[in-house]
Design a protein around this motif. Structure first.
Motif, PDB file in Angstrom:
ATOM      1  N   GLY B  10       0.817  -1.197   0.000  1.00 24.66           N
ATOM      2  CA  GLY B  10       0.000   0.000   0.000  1.00 24.66           C
ATOM      3  C   GLY B  10       0.851   1.247   0.000  1.00 24.66           C
ATOM      4  O   GLY B  10       2.060   1.190  -0.255  1.00 24.66           O
ATOM      5  N   SER B  11       0.220   2.372   0.281  1.00 25.54           N
ATOM      6  CA  SER B  11       0.912   3.657   0.294  1.00 25.54           C
ATOM      7  C   SER B  11       1.184   4.095   1.731  1.00 25.54           C
ATOM      8  O   SER B  11       0.339   3.909   2.613  1.00 25.54           O
ATOM      9  CB  SER B  11       0.063   4.722  -0.406  1.00 25.54           C
ATOM     10  OG  SER B  11      -0.073   4.429  -1.769  1.00 25.54           O
ATOM     11  N   GLY B  15       9.077   7.773   6.506  1.00 23.20           N
ATOM     12  CA  GLY B  15       9.215   7.606   7.951  1.00 23.20           C
ATOM     13  C   GLY B  15       8.226   6.635   8.545  1.00 23.20           C
ATOM     14  O   GLY B  15       8.361   6.247   9.721  1.00 23.20           O
ATOM     15  N   GLY B  16       7.248   6.224   7.766  1.00 28.05           N
ATOM     16  CA  GLY B  16       6.214   5.320   8.250  1.00 28.05           C
ATOM     17  C   GLY B  16       6.633   3.863   8.218  1.00 28.05           C
ATOM     18  O   GLY B  16       7.760   3.520   7.854  1.00 28.05           O
ATOM     19  N   ARG B  87      11.529   5.011   3.253  1.00 38.36           N
ATOM     20  CA  ARG B  87      12.033   6.122   2.451  1.00 38.36           C
ATOM     21  C   ARG B  87      11.434   6.047   1.054  1.00 38.36           C
ATOM     22  O   ARG B  87      10.975   4.989   0.618  1.00 38.36           O
ATOM     23  CB  ARG B  87      13.554   6.044   2.354  1.00 38.36           C
ATOM     24  CG  ARG B  87      14.276   5.949   3.672  1.00 38.36           C
ATOM     25  CD  ARG B  87      15.719   5.536   3.472  1.00 38.36           C
ATOM     26  NE  ARG B  87      16.465   5.445   4.730  1.00 38.36           N
ATOM     27  CZ  ARG B  87      17.649   4.858   4.862  1.00 38.36           C
ATOM     28  NH1 ARG B  87      18.228   4.318   3.797  1.00 38.36           N
ATOM     29  NH2 ARG B  87      18.247   4.833   6.038  1.00 38.36           N
ATOM     30  N   ALA B  88      11.514   7.152   0.326  1.00 37.55           N
ATOM     31  CA  ALA B  88      10.994   7.173  -1.040  1.00 37.55           C
ATOM     32  C   ALA B  88      11.649   6.095  -1.892  1.00 37.55           C
ATOM     33  O   ALA B  88      10.999   5.468  -2.735  1.00 37.55           O
ATOM     34  CB  ALA B  88      11.201   8.550  -1.650  1.00 37.55           C
ATOM     35  N   THR B 113       4.373   1.868  -1.929  1.00 41.35           N
ATOM     36  CA  THR B 113       4.655   3.220  -2.407  1.00 41.35           C
ATOM     37  C   THR B 113       4.903   4.122  -1.210  1.00 41.35           C
ATOM     38  O   THR B 113       4.049   4.225  -0.314  1.00 41.35           O
ATOM     39  CB  THR B 113       3.479   3.768  -3.230  1.00 41.35           C
ATOM     40  OG1 THR B 113       3.214   2.883  -4.326  1.00 41.35           O
ATOM     41  CG2 THR B 113       3.811   5.154  -3.773  1.00 41.35           C
ATOM     42  N   VAL B 114       6.066   4.755  -1.190  1.00 41.64           N
ATOM     43  CA  VAL B 114       6.419   5.660  -0.102  1.00 41.64           C
ATOM     44  C   VAL B 114       6.445   7.074  -0.675  1.00 41.64           C
ATOM     45  O   VAL B 114       7.307   7.432  -1.480  1.00 41.64           O
ATOM     46  CB  VAL B 114       7.775   5.303   0.516  1.00 41.64           C
ATOM     47  CG1 VAL B 114       8.056   6.206   1.715  1.00 41.64           C
ATOM     48  CG2 VAL B 114       7.810   3.833   0.925  1.00 41.64           C
ATOM     49  N   SER B 115       5.478   7.867  -0.257  1.00 42.02           N
ATOM     50  CA  SER B 115       5.345   9.215  -0.814  1.00 42.02           C
ATOM     51  C   SER B 115       4.560  10.097   0.139  1.00 42.02           C
ATOM     52  O   SER B 115       3.650   9.625   0.834  1.00 42.02           O
ATOM     53  CB  SER B 115       4.632   9.141  -2.168  1.00 42.02           C
ATOM     54  OG  SER B 115       4.360  10.429  -2.671  1.00 42.02           O
ATOM     55  N   SER B 116       4.913  11.365   0.141  1.00 39.62           N
ATOM     56  CA  SER B 116       4.184  12.329   0.968  1.00 39.62           C
ATOM     57  C   SER B 116       3.034  12.958   0.167  1.00 39.62           C
ATOM     58  O   SER B 116       2.275  13.748   0.711  1.00 39.62           O
ATOM     59  CB  SER B 116       5.134  13.415   1.462  1.00 39.62           C
ATOM     60  OG  SER B 116       5.804  14.022   0.389  1.00 39.62           O
TER      61      SER B 116
END
Lengths: 106, 116
Positions: B10-11, B15-16, B87-88, B113-116
């Motif tokens: 998932g997204s 930092g998560g 991290r992204a 997916t790692v994104s803000s």
């Protein structure tokens, strides 16, 4: 880390032709090298292990060779379904993959 | 028939954390090393982690060491990957695979997916 360098980056050939893909290791990996095939949207599939052994169900037109630092994957007579990206992977020291060779069938 | 099915993708924000699971059937899970391999969008394959049959030996790649942890439950035929401090550059499809010296069976992959 053992770096695997694959060449060429892209190969475009016609059905029935012979394809030769190369994988060069930054140091000897003995015969501890495998080849995988990956088609778009699919997981990789193991083709060859320990440099020259075909995995279960792999057609005989796929063959692998080499030892030490230089390896080849040969597809003797290309079929349209052989269009894919091919990766080599070593298990001599940890596990690393090459960057891949994209094989296009004209 | 050998089957490996990943779940938990998932997204997530940088930092998560996220936990991937892989459910295995079709072979004696407790007899094999297992591993995770990832593939960033449009990129090649990268070994992430692997562990031995009873979980006493586990190894992680340098890019994830200290942030990711592989684990297994032989009673449940499951393999997990706990991913912290994401991290992204961790954005990728994560594959669960049987590590029989080489990766001879693979799941279909789980997108992270790692994104803000």
């Amino acid at each position: 880390e053992i770096v695997l360098t694959q060449s060429p980056a892209t190969l475009s050939l016609s059905p029935g032709e012979r394809a030769t893909l190369s994988c060069r290791a930054s140091q000897s990996v003995s015969s501890y090298l495998a080849w995988y095939q990956q088609k778009p949207g699919q997981a990789p599939r193991l083709l060859i292990y320990d440099a020259s052994n075909r995995a279960t169900g792999v057609p005989a037109r796929f063959s692998g060779g080499g030892s030490g630092t230089d390896f080849t994957l040969t597809i003797s007579s290309l079929e349209p379904e052989d269009s894919a990206v091919y990766y080599c992977q070593q298990r001599s020291y940890w596990k690393t993959f090459g960057q891949g060779t994209k094989l296009e069938i004209k | 028939e050998v089957q490996l099915v990943e779940s938990g993708g998932g997204s997530v924000q940088p930092g998560g954390s996220l936990r991937l699971s892989c459910s295995i059937s079709g072979f004696t899970f407790s007899s094999y090393w297992m591993g995770w391999v990832r593939q960033a969008p449009g990129k090649g394959l990268e070994w992430v982690a692997n562990m031995n049959q009873d979980g006493s030996k586990k190894y992680h790649g340098d890019s994830v060491k200290g942030r990711f942890t592989i684990s297994r439950d032989n009673a449940k035929n499951s393999l997990d990957l706990q991913m912290n401090s994401l991290r992204a550059e961790d954005t990728a499809v994560y594959y669960c695979a049987r590590d029989n010296d080489y990766f001879d069976h693979w799941g279909q992959g789980a997108l992270v997916t790692v994104s803000s």
